[in-house]
Design a protein around this motif. Structure first.
Motif, PDB file in Angstrom:
ATOM      1  N   VAL A  82       0.828  -1.201   0.000  1.00  0.00           N
ATOM      2  CA  VAL A  82       0.000   0.000   0.000  1.00  0.00           C
ATOM      3  C   VAL A  82       0.868   1.258   0.000  1.00  0.00           C
ATOM      4  O   VAL A  82       0.374   2.367  -0.232  1.00  0.00           O
ATOM      5  N   ASP A  83       2.169   1.088   0.251  1.00  0.00           N
ATOM      6  CA  ASP A  83       3.114   2.205   0.221  1.00  0.00           C
ATOM      7  C   ASP A  83       3.985   2.169  -1.036  1.00  0.00           C
ATOM      8  O   ASP A  83       5.112   2.667  -1.029  1.00  0.00           O
ATOM      9  N   LEU A  84       3.459   1.593  -2.121  1.00  0.00           N
ATOM     10  CA  LEU A  84       4.281   1.409  -3.323  1.00  0.00           C
ATOM     11  C   LEU A  84       4.789   2.721  -3.899  1.00  0.00           C
ATOM     12  O   LEU A  84       5.779   2.737  -4.637  1.00  0.00           O
ATOM     13  N   LYS A  85       4.174   3.848  -3.555  1.00  0.00           N
ATOM     14  CA  LYS A  85       4.633   5.140  -4.080  1.00  0.00           C
ATOM     15  C   LYS A  85       6.085   5.429  -3.714  1.00  0.00           C
ATOM     16  O   LYS A  85       6.782   6.146  -4.434  1.00  0.00           O
ATOM     17  N   VAL A  86       6.552   4.895  -2.577  1.00  0.00           N
ATOM     18  CA  VAL A  86       7.919   5.205  -2.143  1.00  0.00           C
ATOM     19  C   VAL A  86       8.956   4.667  -3.131  1.00  0.00           C
ATOM     20  O   VAL A  86      10.079   5.166  -3.189  1.00  0.00           O
ATOM     21  N   LEU A  87       8.571   3.664  -3.911  1.00  0.00           N
ATOM     22  CA  LEU A  87       9.492   3.118  -4.904  1.00  0.00           C
ATOM     23  C   LEU A  87       9.795   4.145  -6.000  1.00  0.00           C
ATOM     24  O   LEU A  87      10.871   4.130  -6.593  1.00  0.00           O
ATOM     25  N   ASP A  88       8.845   5.048  -6.253  1.00  0.00           N
ATOM     26  CA  ASP A  88       9.053   6.081  -7.268  1.00  0.00           C
ATOM     27  C   ASP A  88      10.074   7.121  -6.826  1.00  0.00           C
ATOM     28  O   ASP A  88      10.632   7.839  -7.657  1.00  0.00           O
ATOM     29  N   ASP A  89      10.284   7.220  -5.518  1.00  0.00           N
ATOM     30  CA  ASP A  89      11.203   8.228  -4.988  1.00  0.00           C
ATOM     31  C   ASP A  89      12.665   7.797  -5.063  1.00  0.00           C
ATOM     32  O   ASP A  89      13.565   8.595  -4.779  1.00  0.00           O
ATOM     33  N   LEU A  90      12.896   6.534  -5.435  1.00  0.00           N
ATOM     34  CA  LEU A  90      14.262   6.034  -5.514  1.00  0.00           C
ATOM     35  C   LEU A  90      14.942   6.559  -6.775  1.00  0.00           C
ATOM     36  O   LEU A  90      14.367   6.512  -7.865  1.00  0.00           O
ATOM     37  N   ASN A  91      16.141   7.049  -6.633  1.00  0.00           N
ATOM     38  CA  ASN A  91      16.886   7.593  -7.774  1.00  0.00           C
ATOM     39  C   ASN A  91      17.646   6.471  -8.469  1.00  0.00           C
ATOM     40  O   ASN A  91      18.790   6.166  -8.147  1.00  0.00           O
ATOM     41  N   LEU A  92      16.961   5.841  -9.450  1.00  0.00           N
ATOM     42  CA  LEU A  92      17.508   4.673 -10.135  1.00  0.00           C
ATOM     43  C   LEU A  92      17.413   4.908 -11.647  1.00  0.00           C
ATOM     44  O   LEU A  92      16.473   4.433 -12.300  1.00  0.00           O
ATOM     45  N   PRO A  93      18.353   5.620 -12.211  1.00  0.00           N
ATOM     46  CA  PRO A  93      18.265   6.036 -13.626  1.00  0.00           C
ATOM     47  C   PRO A  93      18.047   4.905 -14.614  1.00  0.00           C
ATOM     48  O   PRO A  93      17.203   5.008 -15.504  1.00  0.00           O
ATOM     49  N   VAL A  94      18.800   3.820 -14.471  1.00  0.00           N
ATOM     50  CA  VAL A  94      18.694   2.723 -15.444  1.00  0.00           C
ATOM     51  C   VAL A  94      17.421   1.917 -15.230  1.00  0.00           C
ATOM     52  O   VAL A  94      16.675   1.637 -16.185  1.00  0.00           O
ATOM     53  N   CYS A 124      17.520 -12.026  -6.436  1.00  0.00           N
ATOM     54  CA  CYS A 124      16.995 -11.088  -7.432  1.00  0.00           C
ATOM     55  C   CYS A 124      18.073 -10.118  -7.912  1.00  0.00           C
ATOM     56  O   CYS A 124      18.113  -9.768  -9.100  1.00  0.00           O
ATOM     57  N   ILE A 125      18.940  -9.707  -6.999  1.00  0.00           N
ATOM     58  CA  ILE A 125      20.054  -8.831  -7.389  1.00  0.00           C
ATOM     59  C   ILE A 125      20.963  -9.558  -8.376  1.00  0.00           C
ATOM     60  O   ILE A 125      21.359  -9.007  -9.410  1.00  0.00           O
ATOM     61  N   ASP A 171      21.539  -9.784 -16.142  1.00  0.00           N
ATOM     62  CA  ASP A 171      20.870  -9.125 -17.269  1.00  0.00           C
ATOM     63  C   ASP A 171      21.526  -7.802 -17.629  1.00  0.00           C
ATOM     64  O   ASP A 171      21.018  -7.069 -18.489  1.00  0.00           O
ATOM     65  N   GLY A 172      22.623  -7.473 -16.946  1.00  0.00           N
ATOM     66  CA  GLY A 172      23.364  -6.270 -17.285  1.00  0.00           C
ATOM     67  C   GLY A 172      22.928  -5.010 -16.565  1.00  0.00           C
ATOM     68  O   GLY A 172      23.324  -3.904 -16.959  1.00  0.00           O
ATOM     69  N   LEU A 173      22.137  -5.138 -15.504  1.00  0.00           N
ATOM     70  CA  LEU A 173      21.662  -3.970 -14.760  1.00  0.00           C
ATOM     71  C   LEU A 173      22.656  -3.600 -13.656  1.00  0.00           C
ATOM     72  O   LEU A 173      23.361  -4.476 -13.142  1.00  0.00           O
ATOM     73  N   PRO A 174      22.723  -2.327 -13.271  1.00  0.00           N
ATOM     74  CA  PRO A 174      23.683  -1.893 -12.245  1.00  0.00           C
ATOM     75  C   PRO A 174      23.378  -2.509 -10.887  1.00  0.00           C
ATOM     76  O   PRO A 174      22.248  -2.410 -10.397  1.00  0.00           O
ATOM     77  N   GLU A 175      24.391  -3.111 -10.264  1.00  0.00           N
ATOM     78  CA  GLU A 175      24.174  -3.772  -8.983  1.00  0.00           C
ATOM     79  C   GLU A 175      23.716  -2.795  -7.909  1.00  0.00           C
ATOM     80  O   GLU A 175      22.853  -3.121  -7.090  1.00  0.00           O
ATOM     81  N   TRP A 176      24.296  -1.576  -7.895  1.00  0.00           N
ATOM     82  CA  TRP A 176      23.937  -0.642  -6.821  1.00  0.00           C
ATOM     83  C   TRP A 176      22.471  -0.231  -6.917  1.00  0.00           C
ATOM     84  O   TRP A 176      21.786  -0.090  -5.886  1.00  0.00           O
ATOM     85  N   LEU A 218      20.039  -2.089  -8.273  1.00  0.00           N
ATOM     86  CA  LEU A 218      19.275  -3.280  -7.882  1.00  0.00           C
ATOM     87  C   LEU A 218      19.233  -3.418  -6.364  1.00  0.00           C
ATOM     88  O   LEU A 218      18.191  -3.735  -5.776  1.00  0.00           O
ATOM     89  N   ARG A 219      20.364  -3.159  -5.714  1.00  0.00           N
ATOM     90  CA  ARG A 219      20.430  -3.311  -4.259  1.00  0.00           C
ATOM     91  C   ARG A 219      19.534  -2.290  -3.556  1.00  0.00           C
ATOM     92  O   ARG A 219      18.820  -2.619  -2.607  1.00  0.00           O
ATOM     93  N   VAL A 220      19.557  -1.050  -4.034  1.00  0.00           N
ATOM     94  CA  VAL A 220      18.700  -0.021  -3.444  1.00  0.00           C
ATOM     95  C   VAL A 220      17.232  -0.407  -3.590  1.00  0.00           C
ATOM     96  O   VAL A 220      16.443  -0.314  -2.636  1.00  0.00           O
ATOM     97  N   PHE A 221      16.861  -0.865  -4.798  1.00  0.00           N
ATOM     98  CA  PHE A 221      15.463  -1.238  -5.036  1.00  0.00           C
ATOM     99  C   PHE A 221      15.052  -2.436  -4.193  1.00  0.00           C
ATOM    100  O   PHE A 221      13.995  -2.433  -3.548  1.00  0.00           O
ATOM    101  N   GLU A 222      15.880  -3.474  -4.195  1.00  0.00           N
ATOM    102  CA  GLU A 222      15.521  -4.706  -3.486  1.00  0.00           C
ATOM    103  C   GLU A 222      15.466  -4.492  -1.968  1.00  0.00           C
ATOM    104  O   GLU A 222      14.640  -5.099  -1.286  1.00  0.00           O
ATOM    105  N   GLU A 223      16.316  -3.641  -1.441  1.00  0.00           N
ATOM    106  CA  GLU A 223      16.277  -3.364  -0.001  1.00  0.00           C
ATOM    107  C   GLU A 223      14.994  -2.627   0.374  1.00  0.00           C
ATOM    108  O   GLU A 223      14.391  -2.908   1.416  1.00  0.00           O
TER     109      GLU A 223
END
Length: 302
Positions: free
Chosen positions: A119-131, A227-228, A234-239, A241-246
């Motif tokens: 229900v707090d999924l909006k916070v995922l949009d606030d993550l600075n994850l360019p790729v 998941c990381i 798949d060639g995505l930046p580890e840092w 992925l780690r921010v998102f998964e945490e």
């Protein structure tokens, strides 16, 4: 017929507490073939395709979690389910299940959230994850779904090139074909567009409804490190992925606080599709709930 639309419903098993499974956005209930085959040995299992998915008809109605709550409530009435049910909700289906249990707490005896949307999924949009954000924003997916919804099956087949996972290739041939056909249905993308356009608003509504009822809740989350690793392959930046998964794991952990009567499980070696990667954990969770219904004692994690 539900709300004047034909709704595809699948039932397996005759005994035990009924289980209703809510699938994720763009997901067929046939993906749950292995899980339901096992669950049906102890419980009556009910799955359904929301309007636009599979053979379920879609009109011009808004597709949101409240619509799903209304449709499932009507389905319970049509199927003459007189006893409270167990809900299993995966991903977006978990958001729908959370909405349903708050609106109809007396109709639910237990719930399993499988890597559920928060229900707090909006916070995922606030993550600075360019790729990661380049092709994962709601706007990106809504535009893609809208364009797909205007195509015919032949055009979709050429663009999507529908495939099956290695595990799905072990399913019965008719199930495999249904999974292929599911992916090239224009109505699927019409439904997805509407669901995605409304899910953040839905989440706010659900969050501000009455308190979550104190019924047994099992929250299952995916394996963060697994998941990381998949993302890195798949060639995505580890840092990123780690921010998102945490943050995703934090939201999953918060769901376990919805009630004092809960279990929290992280499924090792599982991606978001836990029902593919670790069906045994879902089966074990239902066994716990069945034990509670029989003995009146919920098995808490140590």
């Amino acid at each position: 017929m539900i709300n004047q639309n034909k709704i595809e419903i699948f039932q397996k098993g005759k005994n035990g507490t009924p289980i209703i499974i809510f699938t994720g956005i763009g997901c067929s209930f046939d993906e749950w073939y292995e899980v339901t085959d096992l669950l049906s040995q102890s419980n009556r299992v009910i799955m359904f395709h929301r309007p636009g998915l599979g053979e379920s008809e879609i009109g011009n109605e808004v597709r949101n979690t409240q619509s799903v709550v209304n449709e499932v409530n009507e389905m319970i009435h049509l199927l003459k389910l007189s006893e409270p049910v167990i809900l299993i909700g995966h991903s977006y289906g978990g958001l729908c299940a959370q909405h349903f249990v708050k609106v109809h707490p007396n109709k639910v005896v237990g719930i399993v959230l499988v890597d559920s949307t928060s229900v707090d999924l909006k916070v995922l949009d606030d993550l600075n994850l360019p790729v990661l954000n380049e092709e994962s924003t709601d706007e990106y997916w809504m535009e893609k779904c809208h364009s797909y919804s205007l195509m015919n099956q032949g055009e979709l087949t050429k663009i999507i090139k529908p495939t099956l996972t290695e595990k799905q290739k072990l399913f019965m041939k008719d199930i495999q074909q249904r999974l292929i056909d599911f992916q090239v249905n224009p109505s699927l993308y019409k439904a997805m567009h509407s669901e995605i356009s409304n899910w953040k608003r839905d989440a706010d509504i659900i969050k501000n409804l009455v308190e979550y009822p104190n019924i047994p809740l099992i929250v299952i989350g995916r394996d963060k490190e697994h998941c990381i690793n998949l993302g890195v392959m798949d060639g995505l930046p580890e840092w990123e992925l780690r921010v998102f998964e945490e943050k995703w794991q934090e939201l999953i952990m918060y769901q376990a606080n919805l009630t004092q009567n809960s279990n929290l499980i992280f499924a090792q070696n599982a991606s978001h599709s836990i029902h593919f990667d670790r069906p045994d954990i879902i089966i074990e969770s239902i066994n716990k709930l069945n034990y509670f219904l029989l003995m009146g004692e919920f098995l808490q994690n140590d």
